[in-house]
Motif scaffolding. Structure first.
Motif, PDB file in Angstrom:
ATOM      1  N   ASP A 237       5.536   6.699   8.855  1.00  0.00           N
ATOM      2  CA  ASP A 237       4.887   5.978   7.772  1.00  0.00           C
ATOM      3  C   ASP A 237       5.208   4.495   7.843  1.00  0.00           C
ATOM      4  O   ASP A 237       4.317   3.651   7.689  1.00  0.00           O
TER       5      ASP A 237
ATOM      6  N   LYS B  64       0.834  -1.202   0.000  1.00  0.00           N
ATOM      7  CA  LYS B  64       0.000   0.000   0.000  1.00  0.00           C
ATOM      8  C   LYS B  64       0.866   1.248   0.000  1.00  0.00           C
ATOM      9  O   LYS B  64       0.600   2.208  -0.743  1.00  0.00           O
ATOM     10  N   GLU B  65       1.920   1.239   0.845  1.00  0.00           N
ATOM     11  CA  GLU B  65       2.800   2.397   0.927  1.00  0.00           C
ATOM     12  C   GLU B  65       3.548   2.602  -0.389  1.00  0.00           C
ATOM     13  O   GLU B  65       3.701   3.730  -0.866  1.00  0.00           O
TER      14      GLU B  65
ATOM     15  N   ARG C 218       2.553   1.748  -3.374  1.00  0.00           N
ATOM     16  CA  ARG C 218       1.622   2.254  -4.384  1.00  0.00           C
ATOM     17  C   ARG C 218       1.405   3.756  -4.223  1.00  0.00           C
ATOM     18  O   ARG C 218       1.274   4.485  -5.217  1.00  0.00           O
ATOM     19  N   ARG C 219       1.364   4.214  -2.963  1.00  0.00           N
ATOM     20  CA  ARG C 219       1.211   5.645  -2.717  1.00  0.00           C
ATOM     21  C   ARG C 219       2.405   6.421  -3.270  1.00  0.00           C
ATOM     22  O   ARG C 219       2.250   7.453  -3.923  1.00  0.00           O
TER      23      ARG C 219
ATOM     24  N   ALA D 163       2.347   6.392  -7.130  1.00  0.00           N
ATOM     25  CA  ALA D 163       1.370   7.313  -7.711  1.00  0.00           C
ATOM     26  C   ALA D 163       1.955   8.714  -7.805  1.00  0.00           C
ATOM     27  O   ALA D 163       1.725   9.434  -8.796  1.00  0.00           O
ATOM     28  N   ARG D 164       2.701   9.116  -6.797  1.00  0.00           N
ATOM     29  CA  ARG D 164       3.329  10.448  -6.837  1.00  0.00           C
ATOM     30  C   ARG D 164       4.412  10.498  -7.915  1.00  0.00           C
ATOM     31  O   ARG D 164       4.527  11.491  -8.651  1.00  0.00           O
TER      32      ARG D 164
END
Length: 484
Positions: A480, A84-85, A87-88, A91-92
């Motif tokens: 995070d 999940k991290e 993918r975040r 995306a950026r």
């Protein structure tokens, strides 16, 4: 046998008789006294010259140059970030990657975009023959740059070749005083950065002769030859942005077009580089099909399908594990240092930028910017010993950057209780016993401790790396990773 000498003058003169043995003794004593007297006047012999520096750093010879060696084998396949991290972060990276296509104005004002013209001072720069650039050089660059008309283009484009972003519209170098330590080859100050094929661009300004174009990419801007880019239209951009991205993970992988007619020779387009991102068309059991750009005779871009094996390209983001990271580093270990991407090599910041990209993590281009990309831990007022202790305590292998002015490094872990780093290092400052400044050239990607060259007196006199460290940066803030 006796020898007669006359002693004194006047009426009481009489012979002085000495044996030869006694005479020989007196002569020997006289010689000895003479030698003693002379010795007092002779300067001591000069000190022997210092031994020559070693050909190689002790750290490189004694520390494993394999990143995987600094991890427990049981942890090599354990992700450092959750999916999940990642993918975040990916995306950026994707957003920044395509951002140049969506700008309605240049990201750089004229003075910043054309700063190389202001840097051209008489007698300051030297050319490829290591002589001062001729007086007409500046006038030619000003005429080509036609700065008063900036920007004169504003068209979305894409890099169709691996090329260089130049500070001025020329391939000619601009060295500073070549005989000054740390200057001259390979520090060409007209070399701004490397540009990888497939990078989306905004072309902002054309040179007067039409041979060069000023472009902005994800991390840097500069002049490139027009032949190395192509202009894109709405359909091209929609196709590329509508697909997921793939990451090249094999340095030097040949990227060639794939045609339905297998009898048609597949033309070589460019060489794959770690850090290269291309749209992903298809993921198969043996590899991937990607899109690659090519330049048509009209200057427009066309997309071609290219096939790469599973060990050459993967979908973005690649899971961030020590094994995957060390597999990328292994291909670059020992690669020559390349200031600003000189000769398609990497400098310290380009190394980290390209190593993080396949994992979906964005880094800016230069070392100072990278040290501020994440959670920054300042080291003001700490002793060298305290700086290393803090790195061992808070550093996270492969996720913590180490910064000193002008240089960026990656924390790998520890060996025998001492911190170990990966970096692309040109050289270490030296100072001879006579006070002369110089450089101990390393010139490549290597694993070292925090004080490389501590065994070399000339390096120690000039200063080791560790005392000049000014910050550590957690690429992924601790808060995070605590949530993963």
């Amino acid at each position: 046998m006796r020898v007669a000498f006359w002693r004194g003058k006047g009426s009481a003169q009489r012979p002085l008789r000495l044996s030869l043995a006694r005479l020989a003794g007196l002569a020997a004593l006289a010689v000895l006294l003479g030698l003693v007297g002379c010795a007092a006047k002779v300067s001591p012999p000069p000190a022997p010259p210092p031994p020559p520096p070693p050909a190689e750093l002790r750290d490189i010879l004694t520390l494993p140059q394999d990143v995987a060696a600094y991890f427990d084998p049981a942890s090599l396949d354990r992700p450092l970030l959750s999916s999940k991290e990642q993918r975040r972060f990916a995306a950026r990276l994707r957003e920044l990657h395509f951002a140049p296509w969506h700008r309605s104005a240049p990201a750089h004002a004229r003075a910043d975009a054309l700063w190389g013209l202001a840097a051209l001072k008489p007698g300051r720069h030297y050319g490829e023959n290591l002589r001062p650039l001729e007086p007409t050089f500046r006038a030619r660059m000003e005429a080509l740059a036609q700065s008063e008309g900036y920007p004169n283009l504003m068209r979305p484009a894409i890099a169709t070749a691996n090329t260089s972003l130049r500070v001025l519209p020329t391939h000619r170098p601009g060295f500073l005083k070549p005989d000054k330590p740390g200057e001259g080859y390979p520090f060409d100050y007209w070399q701004n950065s490397a540009l990888l094929a497939g990078t989306p661009l905004l072309a902002t300004h054309m040179s007067a002769d039409g041979a060069w174009v000023l472009v902005e990419g994800r991390v840097a801007a500069g002049w490139v030859p027009v032949r190395d880019i192509a202009f894109v239209d709405e359909a091209f951009m929609a196709q590329w942005e509508g697909l997921p991205l793939g990451a090249v993970i094999r340095e030097g992988a040949p990227v060639s077009a794939r045609f339905a007619d297998e009898a048609t020779p597949a033309p070589h387009l460019f060489t794959g580089r770690i850090g290269m991102l291309l749209p992903l068309l298809e993921l198969g059991p043996g590899g991937v099909t990607l899109l690659a750009p090519a330049r048509e005779a009209t200057g427009q871009a066309v997309s071609l399908a290219v096939g790469l094996a599973a060990d050459e390209a993967r979908p973005l983001p690649l899971p961030l594990t020590p094994r995957a990271y060390s597999g990328l580093v292994a291909q670059l270990m020992g690669q020559p240092y390349g200031w600003g991407g000189f000769l398609e090599n990497r400098d310290c910041s380009a190394l980290l930028l390209d190593l993080y990209a396949p994992f979906g993590i964005f880094l800016p281009r230069n070392s100072r910017q990278q040290s501020r990309q994440g959670e920054r831990i300042p080291l003001d007022g700490l002793s060298p010993e305290a700086k290393e202790a803090l790195l061992l305590e808070r550093g996270r292998p492969l996720l913590t950057l180490v910064h000193k002015p002008g240089h960026i490094m990656l924390y790998l872990g520890q060996r025998n209780g001492r911190a170990v780093i990966l970096h692309d290092l040109w050289g270490l400052r030296t100072r001879s016993h006579k006070g002369e400044e110089g450089r101990f050239v390393v010139g490549r990607v290597a694993v070292t401790g925090l004080t490389p060259g501590a065994e070399i007196p000339d390096v120690v006199r000039s200063g080791l790396l560790l005392p000049s460290f000014d910050a550590y940066t957690q690429v992924v803030p601790e808060a995070d990773t605590a949530r993963k």
